[in-house]
Design an enzyme around this catalytic site. Structure first.
Site, PDB file in Angstrom:
ATOM      1  N   HIS A 254       0.789  -1.227  -0.091  1.00 28.25           N
ATOM      2  CA  HIS A 254      -0.168   0.041  -0.145  1.00 28.25           C
ATOM      3  C   HIS A 254       0.892   1.166   0.340  1.00 28.25           C
ATOM      4  O   HIS A 254       2.396   0.721   0.686  1.00 28.25           O
ATOM      5  CB  HIS A 254      -0.990   0.112   0.881  1.00 28.25           C
ATOM      6  CG  HIS A 254      -0.265   0.131   2.160  1.00 28.25           C
ATOM      7  ND1 HIS A 254       0.468   1.562   3.106  1.00 28.25           N
ATOM      8  CD2 HIS A 254       0.071  -1.216   3.140  1.00 28.25           C
ATOM      9  CE1 HIS A 254       0.688   0.856   4.904  1.00 28.25           C
ATOM     10  NE2 HIS A 254       0.173  -0.464   4.453  1.00 28.25           N
ATOM     11  N   ASP A 383      -0.712 -20.072  12.090  1.00 34.79           N
ATOM     12  CA  ASP A 383       0.864 -20.554  12.644  1.00 34.79           C
ATOM     13  C   ASP A 383       0.074 -19.648  13.878  1.00 34.79           C
ATOM     14  O   ASP A 383       0.134 -18.403  14.869  1.00 34.79           O
ATOM     15  CB  ASP A 383       1.423 -19.876  12.416  1.00 34.79           C
ATOM     16  CG  ASP A 383       2.810 -20.124  12.103  1.00 34.79           C
ATOM     17  OD1 ASP A 383       3.097 -20.108  13.938  1.00 34.79           O
ATOM     18  OD2 ASP A 383       3.216 -21.254  11.507  1.00 34.79           O
ATOM     19  N   SER A 398       2.760  -5.382   7.434  1.00 32.77           N
ATOM     20  CA  SER A 398       2.777  -4.491   5.535  1.00 32.77           C
ATOM     21  C   SER A 398       4.021  -4.790   4.618  1.00 32.77           C
ATOM     22  O   SER A 398       4.695  -4.613   4.636  1.00 32.77           O
ATOM     23  CB  SER A 398       2.295  -3.022   5.113  1.00 32.77           C
ATOM     24  OG  SER A 398       0.885  -2.994   6.276  1.00 32.77           O
TER      25      SER A 398
END
Length: 434
Positions: A254, A383, A398
């Site tokens: 992003h 996980d 991110s």
């Protein structure tokens, strides 16, 4: 196709389907199952299986539909007379294209109602090295960003608003009285030295550049001010997604948005730096977690340059030493039509160990035509070790590459505040298109 034309066609389809006992929700569902763009790899046989009751025609973008020529190098199910290629998206469609060209596909509901125009783009069959390494980011804005305008108490104790109706949130100040201004500090010096005389500011507002005249006023301390809040840089920690053979990289998944205006920052230049994750703030319901990294903005720690800040991530070039330190094996890219719900993995660093490792996730949903380019994938961390360390997805992750079936298919972009185990990801093809 314009937005009004699309709405009109959807409305027409809604009337017909309502008569058949179907609702507009079904139309929206069908619309979202058909991507606005489809990319296929040159020279690779691929299957598109959308299972929607539409059919259409494919033709070269540069040719008018009335004079459509055969789509050179593309093989599909049937070729209609007149040069266009017919497709039925209710059934699997096999796509093979050898030339890197762009096509259009016009589709109709039930083969009758005009519904949507899809871009079909042939792209190179690329291999990318998944990175997953933490990075320190520093970028300079292209001009001085105005984040707000307001008032202050003047020397005469009256309210002052010199910039009211002249400057606004999201403007970029490029110059003062014909002089280029490159930093916040330099601009503040211009204002301080104005002596209250009228100043001519060169402003960029979206795509338009123009001049405005503004007269600084004294505050209670006798200093000349304009009553605006400004910014000229941004910095933080993120994750590098991939590395290409020419040493170029993609990261974050992003863009870098200003924290106050939330607008995508227009970046003039930037750098990447080595960073080490020293602490993890665990995510909890209602409170996103965070990776804390130590960044030394020293030239010796610089590992690359940032050249582009876009909605799909930041992009630039790494130095040779850093490239050699990323030893992961190159993987083919997985396009939208390759992605499936179910098990996948993300690659990231969440502790002081600089070597990234893979963690299990599950792809819960796939949005082929989501309005938000960064939210094509809904994911959930499964996980146990990652859940224990971070609580799920945290700020700083991110850009972590998402891997499935031996391919790099996307990158982590967002976390859900009310459930840090869940979040969103961007398709890798959407990153590459930026």
């Amino acid at each position: 196709m314009g937005k009004r034309a699309v709405i009109k066609r959807i409305f027409q389809a809604a009337i017909i389907l309502a008569a058949l006992g179907m609702g507009s929700a079904w139309i929206i569902f069908t619309w979202e199952k058909i991507p606005a763009s489809i990319r296929i790899k040159a020279g690779v046989r691929q299957e598109l299986n959308l299972n929607v009751p539409v059919s259409g025609e494919v033709y070269l973008e540069q040719e008018p539909k009335e004079e459509a020529v055969p789509a050179a190098g593309m093989q599909m199910q049937r070729v209609k007379s007149g040069g266009s290629i017919s497709v039925n998206l209710k059934e699997p469609v096999v796509l093979v294209a050898n030339q890197m060209q762009t096509y259009k596909m016009d589709v109709k509901l039930f083969g009758v109602i005009p519904f949507k125009t899809v871009d079909v783009q042939v792209i190179p069959d690329e291999m990318l090295i998944p990175a997953g390494v933490p990075i320190g980011i520093y970028v300079k804005t292209d001009g001085i960003l105005v984040i707000a305008e307001g008032e202050f108490e003047g020397f005469d104790h009256m309210r002052k608003e010199p910039a009211k109706h002249l400057l606004q949130e999201g403007d970029y100040i490029l110059g003062v009285d014909g002089n280029e201004v490159e930093s916040k500090a330099a601009f503040m010096e211009f204002v301080a030295a104005s002596g209250g005389e009228e100043m001519v500011l060169t402003i960029r507002r979206k795509e338009e550049v123009f001049d405005v005249k503004v007269k600084p006023e004294q505050n209670v301390a006798g200093e000349y001010k304009l009553g605006i809040w400004i910014r000229d840089n941004a910095q933080g920690v993120g994750t590098m997604t991939y590395l290409e053979p020419d040493n170029s990289f993609g990261a974050l998944g992003h863009g870098i948005n200003d924290t106050d205006t939330t607008l995508l920052m227009e970046v003039k230049s930037g750098s990447l730096y080595k960073t080490e994750i020293v602490a993890v703030k665990k995510g909890k319901d209602g409170t996103p977690g965070e990776l804390t990294g130590v960044i030394d903005y020293n030239l010796s720690n610089k590992i690359g340059t940032v050249e582009t800040n876009s909605v799909g991530g930041i992009f630039g070039t790494l130095n040779e030493e850093t490239v050699e330190s990323i030893t992961a094996q190159a993987l083919p890219i997985g396009l939208k039509q390759d992605v499936r719900t179910g098990s996948a993995r993300i690659l990231c660093c969440v502790d002081g160990n600089s070597t990234p490792r893979q963690y299990e996730i599950e792809i819960k949903a796939i949005h082929l035509d989501h309005d938000n380019v960064n939210r094509g994938l809904e994911i959930q961390v499964t996980d146990p070790q990652l859940l224990e360390q971070t609580g799920g997805i945290v700020q700083g992750m991110s850009g972590s590459p998402i891997l499935q079936d031996g391919k790099i298919i996307g990158a982590v972009t967002h976390v859900l505040v009310n459930d840090p185990t869940r979040g969103y990801g961007i398709f890798i093809e959407n990153m590459l298109s930026q």
